[in-house]
Design a protein around this motif. Structure first.
Motif: not given
Length: 613
Positions: A556-560, A573-576, A578-589, A602-605
């Motif tokens: 039920d969550g989203t991780l950016i 943290f992508e593994h964490m 996906k293993e719990m069924g969350h949305n995930y996105e990584v941003l190169g900064i 953030v706005r898109r999610w």
């Protein structure tokens, strides 16, 4: 203070003191005279003696006619007055703010094995209902079954060839008899479950073999080592010794002694199930999350080996330097088990202590979050990690979202009628940790490359854009006809917990969108879990604090995750997620973050979550 200077004390055998304040009073001797005051004094004294005598007689002769007469004639309780007082008290309670939570809550899970299994069952149903890919169960029940399929008797009592593990009977209630020290204690039995013997799980990168034992003998002032009395290491046990190599497990930590040896005697038998935790991290949330999940794996394997353990009370035992004062996660571990965990660094074993039933967890260098390799991306769901999230959230009073819906909405026929849920956006900060490290000579290149130089600008961006988003929402229709309303949870923190769909009472209410920033360095663990546990969208740069994502509501969550170039290719943290069924996105900064880039993500999610209801 008064500035009065006292005269020096005179030389004398008895001390003298400064005079008391006020005028000097002289005591005069005079003859006693009969006065009304003196008469009243003696009358009242006599009455007091009669009252004392009255209660003495009642206490000494409770069945006498005098006592019965005296007690029967007392004024009865005024039930009407009592009811009025109770109603007044309830009126006070009704005026208390419910968002403040329940004061004075104390919680401890006495039967954690049973509770863990219940949440595992729920996790499996939720994963199946969502149709998530478990990669053939590599990190789920099939993995535990593979462990169990390789179960072997490591050490069995002399002359016995036990095919199955039988826990020793223990006290299950206050009415059960205590162990009688005059009765002999049976020999030790140890069963282990190696991971690499099964064709399904032989990919696991390290040898690992959690074990279950009965009647272990402790060694005074030894944390890791134990004694096995009167049991013989089996042929399979010797083979396992070779397979484990340098990895420590119960077999390699056990000294064999004969049953008649003085050290085999038991002065005390601990009649509960002891869950031994081998590896502990005391401050990094990610490594703590690994430990927490590994604890569940060991518990699940143990309950397959010995189902009778499920209904026993449990106590944790820490064999590494787990101190109360230096461990940030003591409030979490203290909630597991009927008793507070035993910390052997502070409370070592004493001579003659015997452990009735023991589960030995194994760290073995890998967890479900890292066993497949941290440099490899995958999207496998894990019912074990999912269950771990449910279980440890439950210790802090956080219900699974599927169990916190209003009753009239639990029916699948009403699924389309479910109200919208508020959206909480949380930024996990490293600013105060970085500031502390710089000032206390704890700075390093690894910290430096991940340090965000314009974090205040990013936080301001979140505030202003979220406020503008909701201000224009009725015009744009992006969140329906009612639009959304922005709430600054930094200003009104108690609103953060109001995340249930029931909080949006009707389709006529605007959708609440909240923002908060949390720096784990300066907050108690309970506060950290409270905030993350009610978060919809979690945003942070790569770092150990993202291990707190274990407390996001599963599925039920989203991780950016924001990653500088130096940490790219690290998928912890992508593994964490996906293993719990969350949305995930990584941003190169870059260290100087492009705030527009992060805001657009953030706005898109926010929009996606709002559309999903």
């Amino acid at each position: 203070m008064s500035s009065t200077a006292y005269e020096p004390l005179p030389t004398s055998s008895s001390p003298s003191y400064p005079p008391l304040p006020g005028p000097p009073y002289r005591l005069e001797r005079h003859k006693s005279q009969i006065t009304p005051a003196l008469v009243l004094k003696y009358v009242l004294g006599g009455c007091g003696c009669l009252v004392i005598l009255h209660y003495v007689i009642i206490g000494a002769f409770p069945r006498s006619s005098y006592a019965r007469y005296s007690t029967d004639s007392q004024t009865p309780i005024d039930n009407e007055a009592y009811a009025t007082a109770a109603a007044t008290a309830q009126g006070v309670l009704d005026r208390l703010d419910p968002s403040a939570g329940q004061p004075g809550t104390f919680f401890r899970d006495s039967f954690p094995l049973k509770t863990m299994l219940a949440f595992w069952d729920l996790a499996e149903k939720e994963v199946q209902a969502r149709g998530l890919d478990t990669c053939n169960g590599q990190l789920s029940r099939e993995l535990v079954n593979a462990y169990h399929s390789s179960e072997l008797a490591y050490c069995t009592p002399t002359g016995k060839d036990e095919e199955t593990f039988q826990p020793t009977t223990i006290r299950t209630s206050s009415h059960s008899p205590h162990w009688d020290p005059s009765q002999p204690v049976e020999g030790t039995t140890i069963f282990c479950s190696p991971v690499q013997r099964s064709s399904f799980s032989n990919w696991w990168p390290y040898p690992a073999a959690p074990c279950v034992a009965t009647n272990l003998r402790t060694i005074p002032n030894e944390a890791r080592r134990f004694r096995s009395a009167g049991c013989d290491v089996t042929a399979e046990g010797s083979r396992l010794d070779d397979e484990m190599g340098s990895e420590r497990f119960l077999g390699s930590d056990t000294d064999k002694i004969v049953l008649d040896d003085v050290a085999a005697g038991c002065k005390e038998r601990i009649e509960r199930t002891m869950l031994v935790i081998g590896r502990q991290d005391q401050w990094n949330p990610f490594h703590v999350a690994e430990d927490l999940i590994t604890t569940l794996v060991s518990a699940f394997i143990a309950t397959q080996t010995a189902p009778a353990l499920i209904d026993t009370r449990v106590q944790l035992v820490f064999v590494e330097g787990f101190g109360m004062d230096t461990n940030h996660f003591t409030p979490l571990w203290d909630r597991m088990g009927a008793w507070a965990p035993r910390r052997l660094s502070l409370d070592p074993w004493t001579e003659g202590t015997c452990l009735t039933n023991t589960i030995h967890s194994v760290g073995a260098g890998a967890s479900l979050l890292s066993a497949m390799g941290v440099g490899r991306s995958y999207s496998c769901a894990s019912t074990i990690t999912w269950a771990a999230s449910h279980y440890y959230r439950h210790l802090f009073g956080l219900l699974p979202p599927s169990l916190s819906l209003p009753e009239n909405l639990l029916d699948s026929h009403h699924a389309s009628a479910r109200p919208r849920r508020p959206i909480n956006v949380l930024w996990l900060s490293r600013a105060k940790l970085d500031n502390y490290a710089q000032k206390h000579n704890d700075w390093s290149n690894w910290r430096d490359v991940r340090h965000i130089t314009n974090e205040p600008e990013l936080i301001r961006k979140f505030h202003t854009e979220l406020a503008a988003l909701c201000e224009d929402s009725k015009t744009t229709g992006e969140f329906g006809e009612t639009g959304c309303i922005y709430e600054d949870a930094q200003e009104v923190p108690e609103t953060w917990a109001l995340t249930s769909p029931a909080m949006v009472t009707s389709d006529l209410d605007p959708l609440p969108i909240r923002f908060a920033s949390l720096d784990p360095t300066v907050h108690a663990l309970e506060t950290q879990i409270h905030y993350v546990g009610h978060t919809t969208i979690l945003v942070s740069s790569h770092g150990g604090a993202l291990g707190l994502s274990l407390f996001l509501p599963p599925g039920d969550g989203t991780l950016i995750e924001l990653q500088v170039e130096n940490v790219a290719g690290n998928y912890h943290f992508e593994h964490m997620a996906k293993e719990m069924g969350h949305n995930y996105e990584v941003l190169g900064i870059k260290r100087n973050v492009d705030v527009d880039q992060v805001w657009e993500s953030v706005r898109r999610w926010i929009w996606k979550v709002a559309q999903s209801g």
